[in-house]
Each structure stands twice: as structure tokens, then as C-alpha cells.
Write a protein that holds these residues in place. Sequence first.
Motif, PDB file in Angstrom:
ATOM      1  N   LYS A  53      44.598  44.742  33.331  1.00 58.43           N
ATOM      2  CA  LYS A  53      44.157  46.071  33.771  1.00 58.43           C
ATOM      3  C   LYS A  53      42.638  46.168  33.845  1.00 58.43           C
ATOM      4  O   LYS A  53      42.108  46.939  34.625  1.00 58.43           O
ATOM      5  CB  LYS A  53      44.685  47.141  32.813  1.00 58.43           C
ATOM      6  N   GLU A  54      41.935  45.394  33.046  1.00 56.34           N
ATOM      7  CA  GLU A  54      40.483  45.511  32.910  1.00 56.34           C
ATOM      8  C   GLU A  54      39.727  44.781  34.024  1.00 56.34           C
ATOM      9  O   GLU A  54      38.870  43.946  33.778  1.00 56.34           O
ATOM     10  CB  GLU A  54      40.037  44.987  31.539  1.00 56.34           C
ATOM     11  N   ILE A  55      40.032  45.103  35.264  1.00 55.38           N
ATOM     12  CA  ILE A  55      39.351  44.520  36.416  1.00 55.38           C
ATOM     13  C   ILE A  55      38.218  45.456  36.832  1.00 55.38           C
ATOM     14  O   ILE A  55      38.441  46.642  37.037  1.00 55.38           O
ATOM     15  CB  ILE A  55      40.326  44.331  37.605  1.00 55.38           C
ATOM     16  N   LYS A  56      37.024  44.902  36.957  1.00 53.19           N
ATOM     17  CA  LYS A  56      35.869  45.689  37.371  1.00 53.19           C
ATOM     18  C   LYS A  56      35.833  45.810  38.898  1.00 53.19           C
ATOM     19  O   LYS A  56      35.654  46.887  39.441  1.00 53.19           O
ATOM     20  CB  LYS A  56      34.597  45.028  36.842  1.00 53.19           C
ATOM     21  N   SER A  57      36.009  44.673  39.596  1.00 51.78           N
ATOM     22  CA  SER A  57      35.998  44.668  41.053  1.00 51.78           C
ATOM     23  C   SER A  57      36.558  43.332  41.540  1.00 51.78           C
ATOM     24  O   SER A  57      36.820  42.437  40.734  1.00 51.78           O
ATOM     25  CB  SER A  57      34.583  44.867  41.593  1.00 51.78           C
ATOM     26  N   TYR A  58      36.722  43.225  42.846  1.00 50.03           N
ATOM     27  CA  TYR A  58      37.161  41.964  43.432  1.00 50.03           C
ATOM     28  C   TYR A  58      36.668  41.871  44.867  1.00 50.03           C
ATOM     29  O   TYR A  58      36.310  42.875  45.475  1.00 50.03           O
ATOM     30  CB  TYR A  58      38.689  41.815  43.377  1.00 50.03           C
ATOM     31  N   THR A  59      36.652  40.640  45.379  1.00 50.97           N
ATOM     32  CA  THR A  59      36.368  40.408  46.789  1.00 50.97           C
ATOM     33  C   THR A  59      37.423  39.452  47.322  1.00 50.97           C
ATOM     34  O   THR A  59      37.918  38.587  46.600  1.00 50.97           O
ATOM     35  CB  THR A  59      34.960  39.810  47.033  1.00 50.97           C
ATOM     36  N   LEU A  60      37.751  39.626  48.586  1.00 51.11           N
ATOM     37  CA  LEU A  60      38.670  38.729  49.277  1.00 51.11           C
ATOM     38  C   LEU A  60      38.002  38.319  50.571  1.00 51.11           C
ATOM     39  O   LEU A  60      37.722  39.166  51.422  1.00 51.11           O
ATOM     40  CB  LEU A  60      40.013  39.419  49.552  1.00 51.11           C
ATOM     41  N   SER A  61      37.726  37.030  50.709  1.00 52.72           N
ATOM     42  CA  SER A  61      37.054  36.519  51.896  1.00 52.72           C
ATOM     43  C   SER A  61      38.053  36.275  53.017  1.00 52.72           C
ATOM     44  O   SER A  61      39.254  36.179  52.784  1.00 52.72           O
ATOM     45  CB  SER A  61      36.346  35.202  51.567  1.00 52.72           C
ATOM     46  N   GLU A  62      37.520  36.141  54.217  1.00 53.59           N
ATOM     47  CA  GLU A  62      38.364  35.870  55.385  1.00 53.59           C
ATOM     48  C   GLU A  62      39.180  34.593  55.212  1.00 53.59           C
ATOM     49  O   GLU A  62      40.300  34.495  55.699  1.00 53.59           O
ATOM     50  CB  GLU A  62      37.497  35.752  56.638  1.00 53.59           C
ATOM     51  N   ASN A  63      38.606  33.611  54.522  1.00 55.63           N
ATOM     52  CA  ASN A  63      39.304  32.343  54.329  1.00 55.63           C
ATOM     53  C   ASN A  63      40.309  32.384  53.176  1.00 55.63           C
ATOM     54  O   ASN A  63      40.898  31.367  52.834  1.00 55.63           O
ATOM     55  CB  ASN A  63      38.304  31.205  54.137  1.00 55.63           C
ATOM     56  N   GLY A  64      40.494  33.547  52.534  1.00 54.03           N
ATOM     57  CA  GLY A  64      41.487  33.701  51.479  1.00 54.03           C
ATOM     58  C   GLY A  64      40.963  33.525  50.073  1.00 54.03           C
ATOM     59  O   GLY A  64      41.733  33.597  49.113  1.00 54.03           O
ATOM     60  N   LEU A  65      39.662  33.300  49.905  1.00 56.42           N
ATOM     61  CA  LEU A  65      39.105  33.149  48.565  1.00 56.42           C
ATOM     62  C   LEU A  65      39.066  34.510  47.876  1.00 56.42           C
ATOM     63  O   LEU A  65      38.400  35.432  48.339  1.00 56.42           O
ATOM     64  CB  LEU A  65      37.695  32.552  48.607  1.00 56.42           C
ATOM     65  N   LEU A  66      39.792  34.607  46.783  1.00 58.72           N
ATOM     66  CA  LEU A  66      39.832  35.825  45.982  1.00 58.72           C
ATOM     67  C   LEU A  66      38.943  35.619  44.764  1.00 58.72           C
ATOM     68  O   LEU A  66      39.083  34.622  44.053  1.00 58.72           O
ATOM     69  CB  LEU A  66      41.266  36.118  45.534  1.00 58.72           C
ATOM     70  N   GLU A  67      38.026  36.540  44.543  1.00 57.02           N
ATOM     71  CA  GLU A  67      37.177  36.526  43.356  1.00 57.02           C
ATOM     72  C   GLU A  67      37.404  37.836  42.621  1.00 57.02           C
ATOM     73  O   GLU A  67      37.208  38.906  43.195  1.00 57.02           O
ATOM     74  CB  GLU A  67      35.708  36.384  43.721  1.00 57.02           C
ATOM     75  N   VAL A  68      37.822  37.722  41.371  1.00 57.39           N
ATOM     76  CA  VAL A  68      38.121  38.889  40.552  1.00 57.39           C
ATOM     77  C   VAL A  68      37.116  38.937  39.414  1.00 57.39           C
ATOM     78  O   VAL A  68      36.927  37.953  38.696  1.00 57.39           O
ATOM     79  CB  VAL A  68      39.567  38.801  39.995  1.00 57.39           C
ATOM     80  N   PHE A  69      36.470  40.085  39.256  1.00 59.93           N
ATOM     81  CA  PHE A  69      35.434  40.260  38.247  1.00 59.93           C
ATOM     82  C   PHE A  69      35.959  41.175  37.145  1.00 59.93           C
ATOM     83  O   PHE A  69      36.334  42.314  37.406  1.00 59.93           O
ATOM     84  CB  PHE A  69      34.180  40.852  38.891  1.00 59.93           C
ATOM     85  N   LEU A  70      35.972  40.654  35.921  1.00 63.11           N
ATOM     86  CA  LEU A  70      36.412  41.419  34.761  1.00 63.11           C
ATOM     87  C   LEU A  70      35.197  41.929  34.002  1.00 63.11           C
ATOM     88  O   LEU A  70      34.079  41.479  34.234  1.00 63.11           O
ATOM     89  CB  LEU A  70      37.263  40.555  33.843  1.00 63.11           C
ATOM     90  N   ASN A  71      35.423  42.834  33.073  1.00 63.82           N
ATOM     91  CA  ASN A  71      34.334  43.369  32.256  1.00 63.82           C
ATOM     92  C   ASN A  71      33.715  42.295  31.379  1.00 63.82           C
ATOM     93  O   ASN A  71      32.585  42.421  30.946  1.00 63.82           O
ATOM     94  CB  ASN A  71      34.827  44.533  31.404  1.00 63.82           C
ATOM     95  N   GLY A  72      34.441  41.240  31.102  1.00 61.10           N
ATOM     96  CA  GLY A  72      33.978  40.120  30.283  1.00 61.10           C
ATOM     97  C   GLY A  72      35.161  39.226  29.980  1.00 61.10           C
ATOM     98  O   GLY A  72      36.298  39.562  30.298  1.00 61.10           O
TER      99      GLY A  72
END
Length: 169
Positions: A53-72
Amino acid sequence: MAFFNTLSTLFLCTYLLFLSSPSISLSTSSSSSSSSIHDLLRSKGLPAGLLPKEIKSYTLSENGLLEVFLNGPCLTKYENRVFFDSVVRANLTYGSLIGVEGLSQEELFLWLPVKDIIVDDPRSGLILFDIGVAHKQLSLSLFEDPPHCKPQGGLRNHVRKEKGFEALR
């Protein structure tokens, strides 16, 4: 003639600027809401509870790379304990997270990196975790709801106290 040279130089500079900025050329989706990352997982055939649940933000690139940023960095538990780094990366395709980075699972007192997470057939009720030395199948029901993830230090000290060891810090 000078007008066309200026125009072509301007075009070339704009093109090079566009290529050198990955956030402009690659980012197609971004969110700061943890519920929308869980909705994204569901839309890709994966259970929402793969991420805490503690997800701060995320990005999804056109090529499918998902980056998920947590609080720590944090720990949670499904069947075994799981460690999330402050950034988790993977290639997201329908039914899978491939090349996972920033996620480890405890197996027999060893922390092993999770490499891939795959749901081949949702009707089977199983999800496959590739932990390098082995493949582990778990019930999809373990991942229905996003878990709470506790900061790394807090959970470790709690475990030490339960086992009768003093905290080393």
C-alpha cells in the motif's frame, strides 16, 4: 538560403533535445496514487497485492519499464517475508513482471532476489516466482489485497525481540 540553414539547425537542436530527455520520450503514465498502481496491475492480469500500500508514485515507460517508488525500504509477509527496496523496477507485460529489481524473498534464512513474477493461467489460481535458484508457485489468493509494508529496521528489531535476541543497534 540562410533561412533554411537556421530552420534546419533549429530542427536538429530540437530533435537532439527530445532524444536526450528520457522523461519526455519514454514516460507515458505517471501516478502518485497507490490505488492506481494496483489498478494497473489488475488491468495487466496481475493481482493488486503484489505491491504494498505504501507506494509514493510510479512511472510506466512506452517500452513497458515499470518503476515503483516507495516511501523507503520495507518488509512485509505473504507466505514468507518479502523485502521491497525504495525503488522496484520490472518490465510489465500482460500477466508478468520480468527482470524484477528491488524485491527479495526470504527462503530458508536466505534472502533471494525475485527475478520474475508470472501468472500464466489465472484460472489455475497460481502465481510463479522465479527466485533464481528455483521457481516457486504460490496461491494467487495471497496477493489479492495490497499488504502494509513496515520500515526495514522496525520489523527486524521486532523479530529479534520475539526470538529473544537483543537488538544489535
